[in-house]
Scaffold this active site. Structure first.
Site, PDB file in Angstrom:
ATOM      1  N   HIS A 198      -2.268  10.112  11.216  1.00 16.01           N
ATOM      2  CA  HIS A 198      -2.982   8.974  10.613  1.00 16.01           C
ATOM      3  C   HIS A 198      -2.704   7.702  11.396  1.00 16.01           C
ATOM      4  CE1 HIS A 198      -4.208   6.025   7.470  1.00 16.01           C
ATOM      5  NE2 HIS A 198      -4.892   7.013   6.941  1.00 16.01           N
ATOM      6  N   ILE A 204      -1.443   3.907  11.531  1.00 11.26           N
ATOM      7  CA  ILE A 204      -1.628   2.997  10.400  1.00 11.26           C
ATOM      8  C   ILE A 204      -1.082   3.704   9.159  1.00 11.26           C
ATOM      9  CG2 ILE A 204      -3.342   1.889   8.902  1.00 11.26           C
ATOM     10  CD1 ILE A 204      -5.101   1.507  11.356  1.00 11.26           C
ATOM     11  N   GLY A 221      -2.858   3.773   3.021  1.00 12.31           N
ATOM     12  CA  GLY A 221      -2.797   2.869   1.873  1.00 12.31           C
ATOM     13  C   GLY A 221      -2.267   3.547   0.626  1.00 12.31           C
ATOM     14  N   VAL A 222      -2.624   4.802   0.430  1.00 12.30           N
ATOM     15  CA  VAL A 222      -2.144   5.512  -0.761  1.00 12.30           C
ATOM     16  C   VAL A 222      -0.620   5.628  -0.760  1.00 12.30           C
ATOM     17  CG1 VAL A 222      -4.262   6.807  -1.219  1.00 12.30           C
ATOM     18  CG2 VAL A 222      -2.560   7.771   0.332  1.00 12.30           C
ATOM     19  N   GLU A 232       2.183   4.427  -3.322  1.00 14.40           N
ATOM     20  CA  GLU A 232       3.293   5.302  -3.708  1.00 14.40           C
ATOM     21  C   GLU A 232       4.626   4.562  -3.603  1.00 14.40           C
ATOM     22  OE1 GLU A 232       3.505   8.303  -5.045  1.00 14.40           O
ATOM     23  OE2 GLU A 232       5.698   8.457  -4.838  1.00 14.40           O
TER      24      GLU A 232
END
Ligand code: BDE
Length: 142
Positions: A48, A54, A57-58, A62
Site C-alpha cells: 500500500h 501511504i 486510512g482505515v 484503528e
C-alpha cells in the site's frame, strides 16, 4: 506516561496490529494523547503501495480506536474484559501519512453510558490534522 510494556498488557493486539507505541497524556474517562511512530518497515507498506508508501486510512482509524481502548481500560483498571469496536461515523482522511511521520492520536470521550463509549478521534502529524473519526466501542466484562 504509559510505555509499550504497559500498553501490551492493556490491549489484546500484537504484531502487526498493535498501533499505539506510547501514551503521553491521560485523563480518566475524558481524553488520551498517544503516539504511533510510522516507519518504512510497516508490514502494510509493501502492498500500500509498492512505489508509493501511504498508511491505509482505515489503520489510522484503528490506531485511534486502540488509543480509545487504552483510555477505557485505564479508566476502569479493576475491570477485566475487552473493548469491541462497534461503529464509526464521520471518518475523514485529510492528508497522506508516510514513513517518517509520527502520528499523534488524540481521543476524547464524547459520552459513555454503561458499557457504550463514543469517542472523537483526531490524528495529527505535527500541527496538521491528517484524519478524524467518531468511534463507538462496547466494553465487555469477562
Ligand atoms: C490524500 C489524502 C488522504 N489520504 C491519502 C491521500 C493521497 O495522496 N493518496 N495517494 C495515493 C496514491 C496512490 C498511488 Br498507487 C499513487 O501512485 C499515487 Br501518486 C498516490 O498519490
Amino acid at each position: 506516561m504509559v510505555d509499550i510494556y504497559e500498553i501490551i498488557e492493556l490491549l489484546p493486539h500484537n504484531y502487526p496490529f498493535l498501533l499505539v507505541d506510547r501514551v503521553l497524556e491521560f485523563e480518566p474517562a475524558k481524553r488520551i494523547v498517544a503516539i504511533k511512530n510510522v516507519t518504512f518497515n510497516e508490514p502494510f507498506f509493501p502492498g500500500h503501495f509498492p512505489k508509493k508508501p501511504i498508511m491505509p486510512g482505515v489503520l489510522i482509524v484503528e490506531a485511534l480506536a486502540q488509543a480509545g481502548g487504552v483510555l477505557a481500560f485505564k479508566t476502569f483498571p479493576e475491570k477485566k474484559g475487552s473493548v469491541f469496536f462497534t461503529g464509526i461515523d464521520e471518518a475523514r482522511f485529510r492528508k497522506p501519512v508516510v514513513p517518517g511521520d509520527q502520528l499523534k492520536l488524540v481521543v476524547e470521550v464524547i459520552k459513555h453510558r454503561r458499557e457504550i463509549w463514543l469517542f472523537k478521534g483526531m490524528a495529527y502529524v505535527g500541527d496538521e490534522m491528517v484524519a478524524e473519526a467518531k468511534i463507538m466501542a462496547m466494553l465487555k466484562e469477562e
